[in-house]
Design an enzyme around this catalytic site. Structure first.
Site, mmCIF file in Angstrom:
data_model
loop_
_atom_site.group_PDB
_atom_site.id
_atom_site.type_symbol
_atom_site.label_atom_id
_atom_site.label_comp_id
_atom_site.label_asym_id
_atom_site.label_seq_id
_atom_site.Cartn_x
_atom_site.Cartn_y
_atom_site.Cartn_z
ATOM 1 C CB CYS B 138 17.431 56.224 34.228
ATOM 2 S SG CYS B 138 16.027 57.054 34.994
ATOM 3 C CG HIS B 273 18.763 58.207 28.537
ATOM 4 N ND1 HIS B 273 18.526 57.025 29.182
ATOM 5 C CD2 HIS B 273 18.210 59.172 29.318
ATOM 6 C CE1 HIS B 273 17.873 57.260 30.319
ATOM 7 N NE2 HIS B 273 17.671 58.556 30.413
ATOM 8 C CG HIS B 310 12.622 56.078 31.224
ATOM 9 N ND1 HIS B 310 13.470 55.073 31.625
ATOM 10 C CD2 HIS B 310 13.306 57.233 31.381
ATOM 11 C CE1 HIS B 310 14.615 55.602 32.029
ATOM 12 N NE2 HIS B 310 14.542 56.915 31.875
#
Lengths: 181, 381
Positions: B138, B273, B310
């Site tokens: 990520c 995030h 995401h």
């Protein structure tokens, strides 16, 4: 260089030798030369990555089997980097990268860039490759790359006084094969 | 040290291609989630993802190429001998599945992260420079941008093309499902008390970074500058974030010190995030309080994963582009689906509705498994 049959097991990392190899070579370097973890970075390079875990998960999926949550956690090198960082109190950057050729030189070059940062003194760089699977054999054929014959990892701890030129720009495969030129 | 500037970008998300698609979806606060038809979701706890609607994902290499063509065209950029090509990717997992199914015509090389970088370099005529893939999940494309900034600032190169890519497919979907990380009701509610996890989303983006001097020489126009960058780790757990956001605060601290703003006094917006998972959001909130101190209540923070999902390896670079648009448009993207406040998440999350703001500097944060964290500071030009 450490090969798979010499790497100590790591609890929870049981499906592939990729993570135990990284842990083993990292532990050897960081134990022999302890330092300030807040000023240390970890850098792992592998052309293919953890083909053991990746291909196992894929074959399970194709076979209609339920995915193992451990494979979720271990899907990237981040997990073992996090494990090593906790064990040795390393809070600097953790980086995982892939280069098609010249991986050793790429790791050293990247370490050199990291050490431009005055807040860092040391970079532990690890090169790791697995002998792989039918998939790795296939893409090595497609790209004309040699396929590793065994699972292995190599680590090098460099500090601010080690320049790229000093290290000779070694390719990790050459390091792995024996005495360096 | 050379100043690092952004001169072009190309982006594709579930909202479609380009900046206007992001403006409609992300800044409009309209989530892109729907039951995906790319594979049979029957075995899984949720059918939802943010995809472009096609039954099969395109080849990652093709979408990366398209986004890079757009970025290069916007920048008016021609690759130079030293141009670095740095891509955040773990390879094309849809191809991985097809390989193990034994489908004909599959090129296994597409599953190799570094091959994606080599292909992209060849496409733009940059095969003589550094070509690397970053595989840190990520934070992968954020790590690529950080490396590019280091290369340019130090004068090693005058330009870098940075990209990231993830297209929703079953391999990774199954892994996140097994980890019980995904929202079951089709909503992603970062920082809300009733948040139920993340959902995956398509994301591919490319940005062109150059030294300001090189841009001046060729008569180009900077869109923004990258004035700070940093990474740090939690040293805490293989998958959970440090509960106090220690690594995230360390990464942000490094970036802000480099930006000559150690207390973050000049930051007008934070793109968080914000995964909407149980552990991330309060940890990130505490990390931001460590960064900004008493000023934390005054700094708007939003999670655009509430609309895009995401995007894993692409999250860093797509959210970099979203942050860039916040700077250039003077609009803060909202945290969509915000319902009720969580006592452990007590910042200004720009709930549900975009907000006009004079944004001169913004902080872009990403985090990943293993306690890996990145921070980038963008400044309007």
């Amino acid at each position: 260089m450490i090969t798979a049959n010499r790497a100590d097991p790591v609890p929870g990392f049981v499906e592939s030798s990729f993570n135990p190899l990284i842990h083993d070579v990292a532990r050897r370097c960081l134990t022999e030369r302890p330092g300030d973890g807040t000023r240390t970075a970890l850098l792992v390079g592998s052309t293919v990555g953890d083909s053991g875990t990746t291909d196992l998960a894929s074959r399970l999926l194709i076979g209609g089997q339920v995915s193992n949550p451990l494979l979720f956690m271990q899907a990237t090198a981040n997990a073992i980097l996090g494990y090593v960082s906790k064990e040795f109190g390393i809070t600097g950057p953790l980086i995982a990268m892939s280069a098609l050729t010249g991986l050793g030189s790429a790791l050293l070059d990247t370490a050199h860039v990291l050490l431009d940062d005055e807040e860092l003194d040391r970079v532990l760089l690890v090169g790791v490759e697995l002998a792989g699977s039918d998939r790795t054999a296939a893409f090595c054929r497609e790209l004309g790359l040699p396929q590793p014959t065994e699972d292995f990892a190599v680590a090098l701890l460099v500090d601010r006084d080690t320049s790229f030129e000093d290290s000779g720009g070694y390719d990790l495969r050459r390091l792995a094969e024996g005495p360096t030129p | 040290m050379s100043e690092v500037v952004v001169t072009g970008f190309g982006v594709r998300t579930a909202f479609g291609r380009g900046a206007d698609a992001l403006r409609r979806g992300v800044f409009g606060g309209v989530p892109a989630f729907a039951p995906t038809t790319r594979f049979d979701t029957g075995p899984y706890r949720t059918p939802f993802a943010a995809t472009t609607g096609t039954d099969k994902p395109d080849l990652m290499r093709d979408v990366l190429g398209e986004c890079t063509d757009e970025a290069v065209e916007m920048a008016g950029f021609t690759a130079r001998d030293d141009t670095a090509v740095l891509v955040g990717t773990s390879g094309d997992f849809a191809v991985l599945t097809r390989f193990w199914r034994g489908e004909a015509g599959v090129e296994a090389a597409d599953t190799v992260p570094a091959w994606q970088a080599d292909l992209l370099a060849a496409r733009i005529g940059a095969s003589s420079g550094r070509r690397l893939a970053f595989t840190n999940a990520c934070v992968a494309s954020a790590a690529a941008i950080i490396h590019a900034c280091g290369l340019i600032a130090s004068g090693r190169v005058s330009s870098a093309v940075c990209a990231g890519a993830y297209l929703v497919e079953e391999e990774v979907f199954a892994k996140f499902d097994s980890g019980r990380a995904m929202s079951r009701d089709g909503f992603v509610r970062p920082f809300s008390a009733d948040r139920g996890g993340m959902l995956l989303g398509d994301g591919v983006a490319t940005v062109v970074l150059e030294s300001a001097e090189a841009v001046r020489r060729r008569g180009g126009r900077p869109l923004a500058a990258v004035v700070g960058w940093g990474a740090g780790s939690d040293a805490y757990h293989v998958s959970r974030p440090h509960p106090d956001g220690a690594g995230l605060a360390a990464a942000a601290g490094r970036a802000l010190r480099r930006a000559d703003d150690p207390d973050g006094l000049r930051i007008d917006y934070v793109n968080a995030h914000g995964t909407a998972t149980k552990f991330n959001d309060p940890a990130e909130t505490r990390g931001l309080r460590r960064v900004f101190g008493t000023r934390a209540d005054q700094v708007p923070v939003s999670s655009t994963k509430s609309t895009t999902g995401h995007m894993l390896e692409a999250a860093g670079v797509v959210e970099f582009v979203i942050t860039l648009l916040a700077l250039t448009d003077g609009v803060l993207p909202p945290t969509a689906n915000f319902t009720e406040a969580d006592p452990d998440c007590d910042l200004d999350y720009v709930p549900n509705v975009a907000r006009d703001a004079d944004v001169r500097r913004a902080l872009n944060l990403n985090a990943a498994f293993g306690g890996v964290n990145t921070a980038l500071v963008l400044e309007r030009r």
